[in-house]
Design an enzyme around this catalytic site. Structure first.
Site: not given
Ligand code: NPQ
Ligand code: MG
Length: 367
Positions: A135, A161-163, A189, A191, A214, A239, A263, A291
């Site tokens: 990610s 995976k690009l945020k 992703d 979020n 995502e 997610d 997750k 993750g």
């Molecule tokens: C996701 N993870 O899939 C999460 C988001 C995420 C690897 O992109 C602290 C606690 C930091 C929870 C950073 C990835 C975090 C966190 C990213 C969750 O959306």
């Molecule tokens: Mg996510």
């Protein structure tokens, strides 16, 4: 098995680089580890809640509080403590799934260790290694992003995976496709950073052949995701919205997603996560393992879960050095783009005592 002692341990792991998402920037991972001690064995669990309630409503101080006041006393009352007994005993507490998952994992680890069974085989793993994705956070510029992606591809990661967020979406995807080509397994992703009013803009991602988008919309908005999916060719993967097997069944029935991110913390534990996998596998819905910047403890459990047969897409199961210079366990390392599934009893890994001490910020012992 019966609970004798519990340790709530807070550890702080500095990140190798700031990790920016649409909900904030992380520079240190503040983690809650749970250690349970029974007459037969001890076990470790990890709580994936963040320091602040930005990814979801849970946060690490809140998780420690609910564990201390409600969850641990309920589990301490169980005279026949088995992993499957944990979730039912905690059902009277609404929500707090990440806190529940951490405690259930510690009990699973202790129980499996006492029987010499690995978590992977207990969950039904069918593989000895799992493909690793990575990610990639939101960056200050496109050249910085391209350098970061190039480094991960050189390291061997099999999927990127690009945020994304409003203002950082089409251009980074276009730049990565242009530089690394159309064959690269690529997904994004958000979020939960968009609204349905962005549907037309998000359809601009369709020509780039992404594996999935995502969680574009807020956690509660299943109908919005269903409407958005009707307007996109790119498959939606949920997610944050998938808080249980029931939520997943509803999302699939509504057409709110075509792929599911699994997750364990988000759904209340690895046993619920296995049932989520089973539901999706039975319906032909691809899943992959998400993750949460886990230490080696949570990472070991994720890799075991990701070895189940329905995990047909690479997960956010990256190597330890993606996030940390120093992990609390022996580091997980990339081998030809894969991570090896631990085969020893329970998690198959344990904290290195000296590192654990060095990173610990607080220990609370309860009995
Ligand atoms: C996701 N993870 O899939 C999460 C988001 C995420 C690897 O992109 C602290 C606690 C930091 C929870 C950073 C990835 C975090 C966190 C990213 C969750 O959306
Ligand atoms: Mg996510």
């Amino acid at each position: 098995m019966k609970l004798a002692q519990v340790e709530l341990r807070r550890v702080a792991l500095p990140l190798v680089a700031p990790f920016r998402t649409s909900f904030g920037v992380e520079t240190t991972r503040d983690v809650l580890l749970v250690r349970v001690v029974t007459a037969d064995a001890e076990g470790w669990g990890e709580c994936v809640a963040g320091a602040e309630p930005r990814y979801s409503s849970e946060y690490v101080d809140g998780a420690a509080d609910v564990l201390r006041r409600f969850l641990l006393p309920a589990v301490a009352d169980l005279h026949d403590l088995r992993p499957e007994a944990v979730a039912p005993a905690l059902g009277f507490v609404k929500g707090h799934r990440m806190a529940k998952a951490a405690l259930e994992l510690a009990v699973l680890d202790a129980w499996l260790r006492s029987r010499g069974i690995s978590l992977a085989s207990h969950l039904g793993a069918t593989r000895e290694r799992v493909p690793a994705g990575v990610s990639v956070g939101i960056m200050g510029s496109l050249p910085e992003l391209l350098d970061a992606v190039a480094g991960y591809l050189d390291a061997g990661y099999l999927r990127i995976k690009l945020k994304i967020e409003p203002g950082w979406d089409l251009a980074p995807v276009e730049a990565v496709r242009e530089r690394f080509g159309g064959e690269l397994m690529l997904q994004v992703d958000a979020n939960a950073a968009y609204t349905l009013a962005d549907a037309g803009h998000l359809a601009g991602l369709d020509p780039f052949g992404l594996l999935l988008i995502e969680q574009p919309l807020p956690e509660e908005d299943l109908l919005g995701h269903a409407e958005l999916q009707r307007r996109l060719r790119t498959p939606i993967c949920l997610d944050e919205s998938i808080t249980s097997v029931k939520a997943a069944a509803d999302a699939l029935a509504l057409g709110a997603c075509r792929i599911v991110n699994v997750k364990a913390g988000r759904v209340g534990g690895y046993l619920e996560a296995r049932r989520l996998h089973d539901l999706c596998h039975a319906r032909g819905v691809p899943v992959w393992c998400g993750g949460m910047l886990e230490t080696g403890i949570g990472r070991a459990a994720n890799v075991a879960l990701a070895a189940l047969p329905g995990f047909t897409l690479p997960g956010d199961t990256s190597a330890s050095d993606r996030y940390f210079h120093l992990d609390v366990t022996a580091p997980f390392v990339l081998q030809n783009g894969h991570l090896a599934v631990p085969q020893g009893p329970g998690l198959g890994v344990e904290p290195l005592p000296a590192v654990l001490e060095e990173l610990t910020t607080r220990v609370e012992r309860l009995r």
